[in-house]
Design an enzyme around this catalytic site. Sequence first.
Site, PDB file in Angstrom:
ATOM      1  N   GLY A  57       0.784  -1.264   0.070  1.00 24.76           N
ATOM      2  CA  GLY A  57       0.048   0.102   0.090  1.00 24.76           C
ATOM      3  C   GLY A  57       0.814   1.179   0.119  1.00 24.76           C
ATOM      4  O   GLY A  57       2.106   1.438   0.479  1.00 24.76           O
ATOM      5  N   CYS A  84       5.432  -6.316   1.419  1.00 25.29           N
ATOM      6  CA  CYS A  84       5.751  -4.418   1.458  1.00 25.29           C
ATOM      7  C   CYS A  84       5.065  -3.880   2.517  1.00 25.29           C
ATOM      8  O   CYS A  84       5.510  -4.005   3.628  1.00 25.29           O
ATOM      9  CB  CYS A  84       5.343  -3.983   0.041  1.00 25.29           C
ATOM     10  SG  CYS A  84       6.092  -2.388  -0.151  1.00 25.29           S
ATOM     11  N   TYR A  85       4.220  -2.946   2.427  1.00 25.48           N
ATOM     12  CA  TYR A  85       3.618  -2.310   3.322  1.00 25.48           C
ATOM     13  C   TYR A  85       2.834  -3.332   4.452  1.00 25.48           C
ATOM     14  O   TYR A  85       3.093  -3.200   5.714  1.00 25.48           O
ATOM     15  CB  TYR A  85       2.225  -1.458   3.165  1.00 25.48           C
ATOM     16  CG  TYR A  85       1.451  -0.772   4.109  1.00 25.48           C
ATOM     17  CD1 TYR A  85       1.915   0.511   4.580  1.00 25.48           C
ATOM     18  CD2 TYR A  85       0.293  -1.258   4.560  1.00 25.48           C
ATOM     19  CE1 TYR A  85       1.330   1.134   5.553  1.00 25.48           C
ATOM     20  CE2 TYR A  85      -0.317  -0.700   5.697  1.00 25.48           C
ATOM     21  CZ  TYR A  85      -0.003   0.394   6.227  1.00 25.48           C
ATOM     22  OH  TYR A  85      -0.592   1.234   7.272  1.00 25.48           O
ATOM     23  N   HIS A 174       7.685  -7.655  -3.885  1.00 24.57           N
ATOM     24  CA  HIS A 174       6.318  -8.043  -4.374  1.00 24.57           C
ATOM     25  C   HIS A 174       6.419  -9.477  -5.211  1.00 24.57           C
ATOM     26  O   HIS A 174       6.762  -9.359  -6.410  1.00 24.57           O
ATOM     27  CB  HIS A 174       5.755  -6.976  -5.428  1.00 24.57           C
ATOM     28  CG  HIS A 174       5.443  -5.720  -4.569  1.00 24.57           C
ATOM     29  ND1 HIS A 174       4.131  -5.474  -4.152  1.00 24.57           N
ATOM     30  CD2 HIS A 174       6.063  -4.589  -4.293  1.00 24.57           C
ATOM     31  CE1 HIS A 174       4.189  -4.197  -3.521  1.00 24.57           C
ATOM     32  NE2 HIS A 174       5.305  -3.698  -3.549  1.00 24.57           N
ATOM     33  N   GLU A 176       4.071 -11.102  -6.286  1.00 24.31           N
ATOM     34  CA  GLU A 176       2.811 -10.944  -7.316  1.00 24.31           C
ATOM     35  C   GLU A 176       3.280 -10.540  -8.665  1.00 24.31           C
ATOM     36  O   GLU A 176       2.145 -10.940  -9.542  1.00 24.31           O
ATOM     37  CB  GLU A 176       1.545 -10.304  -6.565  1.00 24.31           C
ATOM     38  CG  GLU A 176       1.623  -8.795  -6.735  1.00 24.31           C
ATOM     39  CD  GLU A 176       2.293  -8.442  -5.317  1.00 24.31           C
ATOM     40  OE1 GLU A 176       3.028  -9.129  -4.734  1.00 24.31           O
ATOM     41  OE2 GLU A 176       2.269  -7.180  -5.005  1.00 24.31           O
ATOM     42  N   ASP A 232     -19.479 -11.477 -20.996  1.00 21.07           N
ATOM     43  CA  ASP A 232     -19.635 -11.419 -19.461  1.00 21.07           C
ATOM     44  C   ASP A 232     -21.583 -12.035 -19.537  1.00 21.07           C
ATOM     45  O   ASP A 232     -21.580 -12.861 -18.739  1.00 21.07           O
ATOM     46  CB  ASP A 232     -19.635 -10.089 -18.831  1.00 21.07           C
ATOM     47  CG  ASP A 232     -18.174  -9.855 -19.053  1.00 21.07           C
ATOM     48  OD1 ASP A 232     -17.216 -10.716 -19.201  1.00 21.07           O
ATOM     49  OD2 ASP A 232     -18.107  -8.385 -18.624  1.00 21.07           O
ATOM     50  N   LYS A 372     -11.722 -11.496 -15.492  1.00 20.54           N
ATOM     51  CA  LYS A 372     -12.078 -11.779 -17.160  1.00 20.54           C
ATOM     52  C   LYS A 372     -11.427 -13.125 -17.596  1.00 20.54           C
ATOM     53  O   LYS A 372     -12.381 -13.879 -18.352  1.00 20.54           O
ATOM     54  CB  LYS A 372     -11.497 -10.563 -17.813  1.00 20.54           C
ATOM     55  CG  LYS A 372     -12.068 -10.670 -19.267  1.00 20.54           C
ATOM     56  CD  LYS A 372     -13.430  -9.754 -19.275  1.00 20.54           C
ATOM     57  CE  LYS A 372     -13.926  -9.383 -20.749  1.00 20.54           C
ATOM     58  NZ  LYS A 372     -15.033  -8.687 -20.655  1.00 20.54           N
TER      59      LYS A 372
END
Length: 516
Positions: A57, A84-85, A174, A176, A232, A372
């Site tokens: 963050g 991280c944060y 990070h 990710e 969708d 998606k």
Amino acid sequence: MSLHSEKIIIIDFGSQTTQLIARRIREQKVYSEIHPYTITLAEIQQMQPSGIVLSGGPASVYDNDAPISDPGIFELGIPVLGICYGAQLMMQQLGGRVEMAEHREFGKAELKILYTGGIFAGMETDPAKYQVWMSHGDRVEQAAPGFVATATSDHSPYAALRHEDKPFVAVQFHPEVIHTLIGTDVLRNFIFDLCGCHPEWTMHSFIDATVKDIRDKVGKDKVICALSGGVDSSVTAALVHRAIGDQLTCIYVNNGLMRTGESESVLSFFRQKTHLRVIDIDATPYFLKELEGVADPEEKRKRIGFGFIKIFEEEAGKLGEVKFLAQGTLYPDVIESVVFHGKAPIKSHHNVGGLPERMQLDLIEPLRELFKDEVRELGLELGLPEEAIYRQPFPGPGLGIRIMGAVTAERLNIVRQADVIVLEEMKKSGWYRKVWQSFAVLLPIQTVGVMGDGRTYENVIALRSVDSRDAMTADWSQLPYDLIGRISSRIINEVRGVNRVVYDISSKPPSTIEWE
Ligand code: XMP
């Protein structure tokens, strides 16, 4: 009721990559969902997560108004990974010290691993180095009691930490993002080894659980769904139909702003291939009349949206009592609508704006936990054909927002012809699926040209093609020159009323994908 037996919850402190954490975990076939940092301890306990991730963050843990999650999280006996944060908050809440770093680290950094168990299982210690991605101005200066460093980087003595007795780990980098080359391994080690999860969350299991859920909720009542032919709404309709069959009726409204052949192909597909009950309404004259002489983009959008609701309501009214509206809201829409840290939501999401309230319908949103690409996978699993699944997005207001200024039948005719050429050439060259969206925009301003021996004074077509992951940001596609050239020359030669084609090289932000 929870659809998922094992789940990892991510507590969001506002990082731009929080969604990526959820995606990376789901890619490992473990269900994961994001919650704001204000989530209460009781809510967490009720969800019975197998693990908790504290996201990154933009704030500093020592700011007065820093976002802080309930420190009781560390009393639950559930494994926690701080990123991280999230790592800094874990240290601070458990008695360590975090300060502004002298050297901030942004971008690539080299990680030296000191301990090869836990999240670093399978990796090697110093002198091996691993590329990771950092983005922080603060750093851990003193580990909380019970924690030891498990990795360092040039500017972070505590690039990673673990608790010696409890299942708590923290990383300054990070895991990710793709630039962290060991990121997937780190997350896998966390979810499988520390949290003890099993890779069981598949589309197949999702369909079984969701079908049951929809049946329980709907009972014998009727459901309607606005079918647009987009991915969708198509997947939503197919999934709800799998659950409750003919209790579902879909309504397809042709607003006269569709592309060439679009309505016909959507309707024939659903009727012939899926046995879905579809009512189709051709409301072209109504919409063209409503749009007559209207040049303002917002006013155009409003009139199209309002018209859609009016016609949908009229048709739904003829079906007798309907209790539910099925809608293809996706996970990013849900997250974007959440108020974060006192700030307004990025956008309030309304797929079929205003309908549920006006008609007093309850919503069924079976895709609201999916991204998606997961929706596409689900569609394929439900048996929808590839051409329906890999269609580029097409906006609800259709070609109405791809004609600058007032919409007329003649302008629609021009933009439709140009659009056919763009799509044909993109598909033929194999670029259709490589880009997020590609389309033609009509600029009804006249410029001078020469054709044969004569001077022309005709319209401009702007070609727009963008790359994007989620439409929140986008960049113009670097299409091959010969492809752009072919599209341009075909449009100018084949579409009457156009003598110039330009290529849009703007990114989003500050531009948007559509021109209106
Ligand atoms: P913008 O132009 O905001 O578009 O960058 C982002 C994405 O959303 C699509 N879009 C819409 N889709 N109704 C829709 O269903 C709308 O009113 C609408 N406006 C934009 C656009 O095509 C792009 O994929």
